[in-house]
Design an enzyme around this catalytic site. Sequence first.
Site, PDB file in Angstrom:
ATOM      1  CB  ALA A 128      -0.924  -0.013   1.212  1.00 30.15           C
ATOM      2  CG  ASN A 196       1.411  -5.008   7.523  1.00 30.78           C
ATOM      3  OD1 ASN A 196       2.083  -5.849   8.114  1.00 30.78           O
ATOM      4  ND2 ASN A 196       0.103  -4.919   7.666  1.00 30.78           N
ATOM      5  CG  HIS A 226       0.391   5.243   4.071  1.00 29.20           C
ATOM      6  ND1 HIS A 226       0.166   4.894   5.375  1.00 29.20           N
ATOM      7  CD2 HIS A 226      -0.391   4.418   3.332  1.00 29.20           C
ATOM      8  CE1 HIS A 226      -0.692   3.892   5.432  1.00 29.20           C
ATOM      9  NE2 HIS A 226      -1.059   3.591   4.207  1.00 29.20           N
TER      10      HIS A 226
HETATM   11  N1  LIG Z   1       2.011  -4.748   3.050  1.00 26.18           N
HETATM   12  C1  LIG Z   1       1.017  -3.877   2.905  1.00 26.18           C
HETATM   13  O1  LIG Z   1       1.169  -2.829   2.282  1.00 26.18           O
HETATM   14  C2  LIG Z   1      -0.312  -4.187   3.496  1.00 26.18           C
HETATM   15  C3  LIG Z   1      -0.508  -5.324   4.221  1.00 26.18           C
HETATM   16  N2  LIG Z   1      -1.741  -5.613   4.738  1.00 26.18           N
HETATM   17  C4  LIG Z   1      -1.854  -6.849   5.517  1.00 26.18           C
HETATM   18  O2  LIG Z   1      -2.190  -7.921   4.641  1.00 26.18           O
HETATM   19  C5  LIG Z   1      -2.847  -8.952   5.383  1.00 26.18           C
HETATM   20  C6  LIG Z   1      -4.115  -9.367   4.659  1.00 26.18           C
HETATM   21  O3  LIG Z   1      -4.967  -8.250   4.552  1.00 26.18           O
HETATM   22  P1  LIG Z   1      -6.474  -8.387   4.055  1.00 26.18           P
HETATM   23  O4  LIG Z   1      -6.554  -9.267   2.883  1.00 26.18           O
HETATM   24  O5  LIG Z   1      -7.033  -7.022   3.979  1.00 26.18           O
HETATM   25  O6  LIG Z   1      -7.115  -9.130   5.316  1.00 26.18           O
HETATM   26  P2  LIG Z   1      -8.518  -9.863   5.404  1.00 26.18           P
HETATM   27  O7  LIG Z   1      -8.890  -9.847   6.831  1.00 26.18           O
HETATM   28  O8  LIG Z   1      -9.463  -9.306   4.400  1.00 26.18           O
HETATM   29  O9  LIG Z   1      -8.163 -11.341   4.931  1.00 26.18           O
HETATM   30  C7  LIG Z   1      -7.372 -12.193   5.679  1.00 26.18           C
HETATM   31  C8  LIG Z   1      -7.803 -13.601   5.363  1.00 26.18           C
HETATM   32  O10 LIG Z   1      -6.964 -14.526   6.038  1.00 26.18           O
HETATM   33  C9  LIG Z   1      -7.773 -15.591   6.432  1.00 26.18           C
HETATM   34  N3  LIG Z   1      -7.171 -16.381   7.487  1.00 26.18           N
HETATM   35  C10 LIG Z   1      -7.083 -16.116   8.802  1.00 26.18           C
HETATM   36  N4  LIG Z   1      -6.485 -17.126   9.442  1.00 26.18           N
HETATM   37  C11 LIG Z   1      -6.198 -18.053   8.496  1.00 26.18           C
HETATM   38  C12 LIG Z   1      -5.626 -19.336   8.543  1.00 26.18           C
HETATM   39  N5  LIG Z   1      -5.186 -19.862   9.681  1.00 26.18           N
HETATM   40  N6  LIG Z   1      -5.521 -20.029   7.392  1.00 26.18           N
HETATM   41  C13 LIG Z   1      -5.941 -19.513   6.230  1.00 26.18           C
HETATM   42  N7  LIG Z   1      -6.516 -18.294   6.125  1.00 26.18           N
HETATM   43  C14 LIG Z   1      -6.638 -17.584   7.258  1.00 26.18           C
HETATM   44  C15 LIG Z   1      -9.064 -14.951   6.874  1.00 26.18           C
HETATM   45  O11 LIG Z   1     -10.062 -15.943   6.888  1.00 26.18           O
HETATM   46  P3  LIG Z   1     -11.534 -15.681   7.421  1.00 26.18           P
HETATM   47  O12 LIG Z   1     -12.204 -15.023   6.247  1.00 26.18           O
HETATM   48  O13 LIG Z   1     -12.040 -17.012   7.728  1.00 26.18           O
HETATM   49  O14 LIG Z   1     -11.397 -14.759   8.602  1.00 26.18           O
HETATM   50  C16 LIG Z   1      -9.255 -13.902   5.800  1.00 26.18           C
HETATM   51  O15 LIG Z   1      -9.973 -14.395   4.709  1.00 26.18           O
HETATM   52  C17 LIG Z   1      -3.115  -8.358   6.766  1.00 26.18           C
HETATM   53  O16 LIG Z   1      -2.146  -8.823   7.685  1.00 26.18           O
HETATM   54  C18 LIG Z   1      -2.946  -6.872   6.561  1.00 26.18           C
HETATM   55  O17 LIG Z   1      -2.574  -6.190   7.733  1.00 26.18           O
HETATM   56  C19 LIG Z   1      -2.807  -4.817   4.497  1.00 26.18           C
HETATM   57  C20 LIG Z   1      -2.653  -3.664   3.778  1.00 26.18           C
HETATM   58  C21 LIG Z   1      -1.398  -3.218   3.258  1.00 26.18           C
HETATM   59  O1  LIG Z   2      -3.622  -0.206   3.282  1.00 27.64           O
HETATM   60  C1  LIG Z   2      -2.932   0.674   3.819  1.00 27.64           C
HETATM   61  O2  LIG Z   2      -3.064   1.881   3.555  1.00 27.64           O
HETATM   62  C2  LIG Z   2      -1.818   0.322   4.736  1.00 27.64           C
HETATM   63  C3  LIG Z   2      -2.050  -0.753   5.658  1.00 27.64           C
HETATM   64  O3  LIG Z   2      -3.146  -1.110   6.010  1.00 27.64           O
HETATM   65  C4  LIG Z   2      -0.867  -1.430   6.210  1.00 27.64           C
HETATM   66  O4  LIG Z   2       0.244  -1.020   5.914  1.00 27.64           O
HETATM   67  O5  LIG Z   2      -1.045  -2.396   6.950  1.00 27.64           O
END
Ligand SMILES: NC(=O)C1=CN([C@@H]2O[C@H](COP(=O)(O)OP(=O)(O)OC[C@H]3O[C@@H](n4cnc5c(N)ncnc54)[C@H](OP(=O)(O)O)[C@@H]3O)[C@@H](O)[C@H]2O)C=CC1
Ligand SMILES: O=C([O-])CC(=O)C(=O)O
Length: 274
Positions: A128, A196, A226
């Site tokens: 992001a 993140n 950001h």
């Molecule tokens: N690097 C970056 O720039 C960013 C990183 N992120 C991070 O990315 C990650 C994913 O974000 P996002 O897709 O929005 O999150 P969501 O909450 O939309 O999706 C996460 C998924 O993981 C599933 N899950 C949870 N536990 C398990 C497990 N044990 N096995 C398999 N699947 C599992 C959940 O299942 P269920 O539907 O059953 O709950 C859900 O479907 C987060 O950690 C977030 O903080 C987000 C934004 C920016």
């Molecule tokens: O999606 C965003 O703007 C950033 C975010 O959540 C993350 O870094 O975890």
Amino acid sequence: MTDQKASSELRVAIAGLGSIGTKVAAALDQGIEGLSLSAVAVRDPAKHQAFINGLRRSPKILPLDQLGDAADIVVECAPSSQLRAIVEPAVKRGRAAVVVSIGGLLDNFDLVDLARANGGRIIVPTGALIGLDAVNAAAIGTIHSVKMVTRKPIDGLKGAPFIVQNNIDIDNLREPLKLFEGSAREAAKGFPANVNVAVALSLAGIGPDRTQMQVWADPTVTRNVHRVEVEADSARFSMSIENIPSENPKTGLITALSVIALLRKQRATLCVGT
Ligand SMILES: NC(=O)C1=CN([C@@H]2O[C@H](COP(=O)(O)OP(=O)(O)OC[C@H]3O[C@@H](n4cnc5c(N)ncnc54)[C@H](OP(=O)(O)O)[C@@H]3O)[C@@H](O)[C@H]2O)C=CC1
Ligand SMILES: O=C([O-])CC(=O)C(=O)O
């Protein structure tokens, strides 16, 4: 000929079919040059059956620790609490792990050594954020300082451990409130689903202890904002991005697109950007 082409394809598995994982799975299913979606891991298969049935080619549904058996690249799209369970078995098998919950890597940094020892890789997309290419380049020289300010709408911050532990009421805010100021490492502890980006920035640049950040709850914004300022011996640059939240208000829509762009580069003939 067809078989040969198929066997030279990179197989990709996705752990977690939420906001990011479903979009990455759909993009792979629609076709990314030289890549195929081979497997997914979900917590509750029944919940995701309709989505999986809607794909043109159904991937296997496997436990987290078996994704590396079925794929060359395992894409982590789950909560950071699952990072180790996803990345450890993959890199032990010498696979590449694409990690979006990068904040979770700070407490599991031995995984980098594990990957190195087994020929695996850990790949962090820009996600992001913006401009990690420039930060990577500047880090070849000397970076003096990296400062980041994150502003999110209230819905994008609700439930963050820092807010809960400090009993901060953000529901009735009328003006922006600075919640946190400190290192990217501390920010990741307090806001694991929100910053993140700061950890990715820190790993591209001067590390999680020297990267300074502020987190604001801001009822006046509708996007995840950001802003980054870098002072280096090669350049000074400021960058900002205003992310439209996805169906998960914590996560910007561009995050999944960043992962898709990274996957496209794996086999693309023309690659642009570092
Ligand atoms: N690097 C970056 O720039 C960013 C990183 N992120 C991070 O990315 C990650 C994913 O974000 P996002 O897709 O929005 O999150 P969501 O909450 O939309 O999706 C996460 C998924 O993981 C599933 N899950 C949870 N536990 C398990 C497990 N044990 N096995 C398999 N699947 C599992 C959940 O299942 P269920 O539907 O059953 O709950 C859900 O479907 C987060 O950690 C977030 O903080 C987000 C934004 C920016
Ligand atoms: O999606 C965003 O703007 C950033 C975010 O959540 C993350 O870094 O975890």
